[in-house]
Design an enzyme around this catalytic site. Structure first.
Site, PDB file in Angstrom:
ATOM      1  N   HIS A 196       0.876  -1.221   0.008  1.00 17.35           N
ATOM      2  CA  HIS A 196       0.057  -0.016  -0.114  1.00 17.35           C
ATOM      3  C   HIS A 196       0.861   1.165   0.120  1.00 17.35           C
ATOM      4  O   HIS A 196       0.408   2.386   0.312  1.00 17.35           O
ATOM      5  CB  HIS A 196      -0.587   0.157   1.268  1.00 17.35           C
ATOM      6  CG  HIS A 196      -1.801  -1.193   1.177  1.00 17.35           C
ATOM      7  ND1 HIS A 196      -2.440  -1.400   2.267  1.00 17.35           N
ATOM      8  CD2 HIS A 196      -2.399  -1.969   0.148  1.00 17.35           C
ATOM      9  CE1 HIS A 196      -3.402  -2.590   2.181  1.00 17.35           C
ATOM     10  NE2 HIS A 196      -3.195  -2.788   0.730  1.00 17.35           N
ATOM     11  N   CYS A 220       5.517  11.853  -7.994  1.00 17.75           N
ATOM     12  CA  CYS A 220       5.246  13.029  -9.077  1.00 17.75           C
ATOM     13  C   CYS A 220       4.104  12.437  -9.882  1.00 17.75           C
ATOM     14  O   CYS A 220       4.471  11.568 -10.533  1.00 17.75           O
ATOM     15  CB  CYS A 220       6.449  13.582  -9.681  1.00 17.75           C
ATOM     16  SG  CYS A 220       6.123  14.692 -11.005  1.00 17.75           S
ATOM     17  N   SER A 275      -7.045  -7.593   9.893  1.00 11.66           N
ATOM     18  CA  SER A 275      -8.275  -8.224   9.844  1.00 11.66           C
ATOM     19  C   SER A 275      -8.688  -9.013   8.695  1.00 11.66           C
ATOM     20  O   SER A 275      -9.863  -9.586   8.651  1.00 11.66           O
ATOM     21  CB  SER A 275      -9.342  -7.055   9.981  1.00 11.66           C
ATOM     22  OG  SER A 275      -9.413  -6.107   8.852  1.00 11.66           O
ATOM     23  N   GLU A 324      -7.728 -10.895  18.022  1.00 10.06           N
ATOM     24  CA  GLU A 324      -9.207 -11.112  17.877  1.00 10.06           C
ATOM     25  C   GLU A 324      -9.330 -12.201  16.588  1.00 10.06           C
ATOM     26  O   GLU A 324      -8.332 -12.293  15.835  1.00 10.06           O
ATOM     27  CB  GLU A 324      -9.813  -9.895  17.255  1.00 10.06           C
ATOM     28  CG  GLU A 324      -9.898  -8.884  18.470  1.00 10.06           C
ATOM     29  CD  GLU A 324     -10.652  -7.617  18.128  1.00 10.06           C
ATOM     30  OE1 GLU A 324     -10.777  -6.529  18.667  1.00 10.06           O
ATOM     31  OE2 GLU A 324     -11.007  -7.400  16.827  1.00 10.06           O
TER      32      GLU A 324
HETATM   33  N1  APR Z   1      -1.074  -7.386  17.865  1.00  7.02           N
HETATM   34  C1  APR Z   1      -1.822  -8.260  16.511  1.00  7.02           C
HETATM   35  N2  APR Z   1      -2.731  -7.850  16.065  1.00  7.02           N
HETATM   36  C2  APR Z   1      -3.453  -6.611  16.509  1.00  7.02           C
HETATM   37  C3  APR Z   1      -2.977  -5.952  17.752  1.00  7.02           C
HETATM   38  C4  APR Z   1      -1.775  -6.557  18.304  1.00  7.02           C
HETATM   39  N3  APR Z   1      -1.239  -5.688  19.327  1.00  7.02           N
HETATM   40  N4  APR Z   1      -3.934  -5.094  17.979  1.00  7.02           N
HETATM   41  C5  APR Z   1      -4.904  -5.142  17.062  1.00  7.02           C
HETATM   42  N5  APR Z   1      -4.511  -6.154  16.310  1.00  7.02           N
HETATM   43  C6  APR Z   1      -5.405  -6.652  15.041  1.00  7.02           C
HETATM   44  C7  APR Z   1      -7.037  -6.339  14.972  1.00  7.02           C
HETATM   45  O1  APR Z   1      -7.800  -7.411  15.834  1.00  7.02           O
HETATM   46  C8  APR Z   1      -7.237  -6.421  13.816  1.00  7.02           C
HETATM   47  O2  APR Z   1      -7.671  -7.790  13.317  1.00  7.02           O
HETATM   48  O3  APR Z   1      -5.121  -6.006  14.033  1.00  7.02           O
HETATM   49  C9  APR Z   1      -6.150  -5.968  13.022  1.00  7.02           C
HETATM   50  C10 APR Z   1      -6.107  -4.728  12.313  1.00  7.02           C
HETATM   51  O4  APR Z   1      -6.964  -4.672  11.268  1.00  7.02           O
HETATM   52  P1  APR Z   1      -7.140  -3.338  10.462  1.00  7.02           P
HETATM   53  O5  APR Z   1      -7.277  -2.240  11.285  1.00  7.02           O
HETATM   54  O6  APR Z   1      -8.406  -3.607   9.643  1.00  7.02           O
HETATM   55  O7  APR Z   1      -5.841  -3.197   9.642  1.00  7.02           O
HETATM   56  P2  APR Z   1      -5.468  -4.051   8.226  1.00  7.02           P
HETATM   57  O8  APR Z   1      -5.970  -5.473   8.264  1.00  7.02           O
HETATM   58  O9  APR Z   1      -4.069  -3.727   8.045  1.00  7.02           O
HETATM   59  O10 APR Z   1      -6.129  -3.000   7.185  1.00  7.02           O
HETATM   60  C11 APR Z   1      -6.003  -3.532   5.791  1.00  7.02           C
HETATM   61  O11 APR Z   1      -7.315  -1.493   5.166  1.00  7.02           O
HETATM   62  O12 APR Z   1      -7.779   0.437   5.594  1.00  7.02           O
HETATM   63  C12 APR Z   1      -7.059  -0.296   4.734  1.00  7.02           C
HETATM   64  O13 APR Z   1      -4.900   0.679   3.459  1.00  7.02           O
HETATM   65  C13 APR Z   1      -5.647   0.266   4.773  1.00  7.02           C
HETATM   66  O14 APR Z   1      -3.827  -1.263   4.967  1.00  7.02           O
HETATM   67  C14 APR Z   1      -5.023  -0.991   5.508  1.00  7.02           C
HETATM   68  C15 APR Z   1      -5.837  -2.210   5.218  1.00  7.02           C
END
Ligand code: APR
Length: 258
Positions: A126, A134, A197, A223
């Protein structure tokens, strides 16, 4: 004095971790949560800017409508990041690149904390918050080299307007990044999915690709996610507490407990 290691994960994981040569790690926002970076969906607090959900302010549509507003949002995120440091999860993953013959780190994160922890050749699906690209010549520059006192940074190569080198909602991934990650996923023996997630595609396809190719897939997340049932093993908890302990029982001279 004999060091004591608390074994994390199954005997099978220990065994594969100590013999595997080809390993892939996919990370998401959760790996940076313990560094203080907000996640987007689960666990930590979610990101909203001036009443706009991140899907709006971080979108191709917003880039076309109001580039200065997009820069303001990313400048704010960079300012917040400046004070944040890699955590033990980033550090453990950085150590793993020395341990495995064919190690691939694929991240959805744009925070640059893996690189700050010493990870090299990170596949950034990402983009990266510390870079600008640019519109005209496509040059990429580290924002730390650019004058960002204008609303919109100017390209030092061609004078064109620059945009954050980040994949916004509604945009394609950087050319080749996913293809490279998918190739490594097809070949790996062990795949860790850390702090995501697993709802955003095509990134969430990678563990499925690895599993289908016979890899042992391990999820690390406090989770459950849509991916949990597909994994061979789920290590439920925080990445910063779990990753440094993975494989500890295979440390020579250490006594396994728990
Ligand atoms: N250790 C491990 N996992 C964790 C922790 C931790 N300390 N704290 C939270 N999490 C988990 C949550 O339970 C959740 O499942 O990390 C996950 C974060 O999920 P998102 O916020 O959805 O992030 P991500 O999966 O990276 O999102 C993917 O979505 O918004 C777009 O471009 C953005 O790269 C991002 C993409």
């Amino acid at each position: 004095m004999q060091s004591v290691a608390h074994q994390v994960g199954s005997e099978k994981l220990q065994q594969i971790f100590s013999t595997a040569e080809k390993v892939l790690v996919l990370t998401g926002a959760g790996v940076s949560a313990e560094s203080g970076v907000p996640t987007f969906r689960g666990g930590g607090n979610t990101a909203v800017w001036k009443g706009m959900p991140f899907e709006i302010i971080s979108s191709a549509g917003m880039l076309a409508r109001d580039l200065p507003a997009v820069w303001e949002w990313f400048n704010y995120r960079r300012e917040r990041l400046k004070a944040l440091k890699p955590n033990p999860a980033h550090q453990a993953i950085a150590r793993w690149q020395e341990r495995f013959r064919q190690f691939t780190l694929v991240t959805q994160n744009i925070d640059g904390l893996h690189q700050a922890a010493g990870s090299r050749k990170v596949v950034e699906l990402h983009g990266n918050l510390w870079r600008a690209r640019c519109f005209d010549c496509g040059a990429r520059h580290d924002l730390r080299e650019l004058r960002v006192d204008h609303e919109v940074p100017i390209c030092i190569d061609c004078g064109g307007r620059m945009r954050p080198d980040v994949v916004l909602f509604g945009e394609m991934l950087p050319p080749g990044a996913f293809e490279r990650a998918a190739r490594e996923a097809e070949q790996c023996e062990l795949c860790f999915v850390v702090g995501t997630s697993a709802v955003v595609y095509p990134a969430a396809l990678l563990p499925e690709t690895a599993r289908a190719a016979g890899a042992y897939v391990v999820e690390v997340n406090p989770e459950a996610t849509p991916l949990s049932s597909l994994c061979d093993e789920v290590l439920s908890g925080k990445a910063g507490e779990i990753l440094p302990m993975v494989g500890m029982s295979s440390v020579p001279g250490a006594v396994a407990t728990g």
